[in-house]
Design a protein around this motif. Structure first.
Motif, mmCIF file in Angstrom:
data_model
loop_
_atom_site.group_PDB
_atom_site.id
_atom_site.type_symbol
_atom_site.label_atom_id
_atom_site.label_comp_id
_atom_site.label_asym_id
_atom_site.label_seq_id
_atom_site.Cartn_x
_atom_site.Cartn_y
_atom_site.Cartn_z
ATOM 1 N N ALA A 1 0.838 -1.204 0.000
ATOM 2 C CA ALA A 1 0.000 0.000 0.000
ATOM 3 C C ALA A 1 0.871 1.251 0.000
ATOM 4 C CB ALA A 1 -0.919 -0.008 1.216
ATOM 5 N N LEU A 2 1.975 1.216 0.718
ATOM 6 C CA LEU A 2 2.912 2.337 0.710
ATOM 7 C C LEU A 2 3.496 2.546 -0.685
ATOM 8 C CD1 LEU A 2 4.572 4.463 2.252
ATOM 9 C CD2 LEU A 2 6.211 2.656 2.806
ATOM 10 N N ALA A 3 3.814 1.445 -1.359
ATOM 11 C CA ALA A 3 4.341 1.549 -2.730
ATOM 12 C C ALA A 3 3.304 2.161 -3.669
ATOM 13 C CB ALA A 3 4.763 0.164 -3.225
ATOM 14 N N ILE A 4 2.018 1.833 -3.467
ATOM 15 C CA ILE A 4 0.961 2.401 -4.303
ATOM 16 C C ILE A 4 0.893 3.911 -4.113
ATOM 17 C CG2 ILE A 4 -1.543 2.506 -4.617
ATOM 18 C CD1 ILE A 4 -1.619 -0.476 -3.949
ATOM 19 N N ALA A 5 0.956 4.369 -2.861
ATOM 20 C CA ALA A 5 0.879 5.810 -2.579
ATOM 21 C C ALA A 5 2.055 6.551 -3.211
ATOM 22 C CB ALA A 5 0.858 6.039 -1.069
ATOM 23 N N ILE A 6 3.263 6.002 -3.073
ATOM 24 C CA ILE A 6 4.446 6.657 -3.637
ATOM 25 C C ILE A 6 4.360 6.697 -5.159
ATOM 26 C CG2 ILE A 6 6.946 6.455 -3.897
ATOM 27 C CD1 ILE A 6 7.037 5.281 -1.080
ATOM 28 N N ALA A 7 3.977 5.573 -5.769
ATOM 29 C CA ALA A 7 3.877 5.527 -7.231
ATOM 30 C C ALA A 7 2.783 6.462 -7.741
ATOM 31 C CB ALA A 7 3.607 4.097 -7.683
ATOM 32 N N ALA A 8 1.663 6.534 -7.027
ATOM 33 C CA ALA A 8 0.564 7.405 -7.462
ATOM 34 C C ALA A 8 0.977 8.872 -7.418
ATOM 35 C CB ALA A 8 -0.662 7.174 -6.578
ATOM 36 N N GLY A 9 1.637 9.297 -6.330
ATOM 37 C CA GLY A 9 2.078 10.683 -6.232
ATOM 38 C C GLY A 9 3.102 11.035 -7.290
ATOM 39 N N ALA A 10 4.079 10.161 -7.494
ATOM 40 C CA ALA A 10 5.114 10.437 -8.489
ATOM 41 C C ALA A 10 4.540 10.441 -9.904
ATOM 42 C CB ALA A 10 6.228 9.389 -8.375
ATOM 43 N N ALA A 11 3.652 9.495 -10.198
ATOM 44 C CA ALA A 11 3.051 9.440 -11.540
ATOM 45 C C ALA A 11 2.191 10.670 -11.804
ATOM 46 C CB ALA A 11 2.219 8.171 -11.690
ATOM 47 N N GLY A 12 1.431 11.105 -10.807
ATOM 48 C CA GLY A 12 0.606 12.292 -10.984
ATOM 49 C C GLY A 12 1.431 13.533 -11.241
#
Length: 476
Positions: free
Chosen positions: A214-225
């Motif tokens: 879940a932490l990886a999802i949050a980091i990837a989502a912020g960086a991708a956005g």
């Protein structure tokens, strides 16, 4: 503009080496228009420069946005007037500010979509429907409010940063209230059984504990956005990823509130805060990596002084640091607990008597750091041969998990039985019979009739076995 202003503007443009055109005003003798090709993102800075060199701010100004330009005239002005990464790594400050503002709808629309997305997510969790939850993510409006904070921080736009923080907080409050109202309504109107074990619903279980993935999802989502926003690419898909880290957690916390399960609420809230914090941090770091260097922190530090605004900024910073620290500590505590649980389960299944079991999944209840007196709960699912039984598995696993975690843990083992009938090769079949079967298949491929294939196959069998059929009797 009159002659004096025109001369001042021409001198300023010549000083910058800009290419321009002066067009006489057909209606006034002492007036003229100045046309200047300007690179993307340089309109506002160039206008400010001209205002400083004599142009009246109320002067008649026309800005035309060209869909395409083959000219490279005045591209060097970007080095002088456009803030932002150099080269093709990112768009200018003006453009990224505009894109971030365009992502967030009006206040009423934003709150309406926040409420609707939370309603859909709550329904999806209680229905155990991943499709409904995805629909909630698609309409969620949190991408703009989350990414605007990072944009405001890197381009030194403090009003945008403050507005983003307010939008995030207000949107989350509205979403939470809506989710609680929906969960309460469906429970007490018996559309959903009031005795439903919500913590065991599969979709609910995905959003009540902070995990490393879940932490990886949050980091990837912020960086991708941030990457999509800064490179002028569509942000819609990244926006769904941002919503995936926010909306279901809000709904899970609401479900836990209505069903009276404080551990579930605490786990969902920690997951929600972890996602929000790391989405903002990842987006900020991604923009910095792209070359956006202006920092609202440095600017605020330079302008630090006793004022109401400074006090407000200080409160925001202290609150963000406190939430980040508390969320980080709670997340680390649970991740460590989860790792120890996995180690204990693995140690148990490595024993000789349990080597025939196959591990399907391990679910660990959120590890509240002593907030509630109830023991932590661990659910383990294994696959076992129906012919074997392991009556002591739960007890042995509890001992290993408690030894690994150092905590009082309740372990529940779900066993999925199966039976297996293995195929065995028939070694007793004669070679001739096998050849006969193969010949029938080959003959069928070449259009031979079944009778011809059988006759030829029988002859082949006779040849292989050494048997000779008697000659047919002649019939007169």
């Amino acid at each position: 503009m009159d002659d004096d202003v025109r001369d001042s503007v021409v001198a300023a443009l010549d000083g910058e080496g800009a290419t321009y055109a002066v067009v006489p005003d057909a209606e006034r003798v002492d007036s003229a228009f100045v046309e200047i090709p300007v690179p993307d993102g340089a309109v506002d800075p160039v206008l400010a420069y001209l205002y400083d060199n004599g142009v009246d701010e109320d002067a008649y100004t026309v800005v035309v946005d060209s869909e395409r330009s083959e000219s490279t005239v005045n591209d060097h002005l970007a080095e002088r007037f456009v803030e932002g990464p150099k080269g093709n790594r990112g768009i200018s400050h003006v453009e990224i500010r505009q894109r971030a503002e365009d992502l967030t709808p009006g206040r009423a629309t934003y709150l309406a979509f926040a409420a609707l997305s939370a309603t859909l997510a709550t329904a999806g969790l209680l229905l155990n429907s991943a499709i409904v939850i995805v629909g909630a993510m698609v309409i969620a409006p949190f991408a703009g409010s989350s990414l605007s904070a990072s944009v405001g921080a890197v381009i030194d736009d403090r009003p945008m940063l403050v507005e983003s923080v307010k939008d995030q907080a207000l949107g989350l409050v509205v979403a939470a209230v809506s989710a609680v109202a929906v969960a309460y309504a469906v429970r007490w109107t018996l559309f959903v059984p009031s005795t439903l074990a919500v913590s065991r619903v599969e979709q609910v279980g995905f959003f009540i504990t902070p995990t490393l993935l879940a932490l990886a999802i949050a980091i990837a989502a912020g960086a991708a956005g941030a990457l999509a926003l800064a490179t002028d690419l569509p942000v819609s898909i990244a926006g769904v990823a941002v919503a995936a880290a926010i909306v279901p957690s809000v709904a899970a916390a609401a479900v836990g509130t209505v069903w009276g399960q404080p551990v579930l609420v605490l786990g969902a809230v920690v997951l929600l805060l972890m996602n929000i914090v790391f989405i903002n941090i990842a987006a900020y770091l991604a923009l910095v990596a792209l070359g956006y260097r202006s920092s609202v922190v440095a600017s605020t530090w330079r302008d630090l002084g006793p004022s109401v605004r400074t006090a407000g900024y200080a409160l925001v910073v202290v609150g963000f640091v406190a939430v980040t620290a508390a969320t980080g500590a709670a997340t680390y505590s649970h991740l460590a607990f989860e790792q120890d649980v996995n180690a204990g389960v693995q140690t148990t299944l490595a024993q000789e008597e349990y080597r025939g079991l196959e591990l399907v999944g391990v679910g660990a209840q959120y590890d509240d750091p002593g907030v509630f007196a109830s023991p932590e709960s661990v659910t383990v699912t294994v696959v076992s041969d129906a012919d074997t039984s392991h009556p002591d598995l739960a007890t042995d696993m509890q001992a290993q998990v408690q030894d690994a975690t150092g905590q009082n843990v309740a372990v529940e083992v779900h066993t999925q039985d199966y039976q297996r009938a293995a195929a065995e090769a028939d070694s007793s079949t004669p070679v001739a019979d096998r050849l006969s079967g193969v010949y029938r298949r080959v003959a069928g491929l070449f259009g031979r009739t079944v009778e011809d294939a059988d006759e030829t196959a029988d002859n082949a069998t006779d040849d292989a076995t050494g048997r000779v059929d008697p000659a047919p009797l002649a019939v007169a």
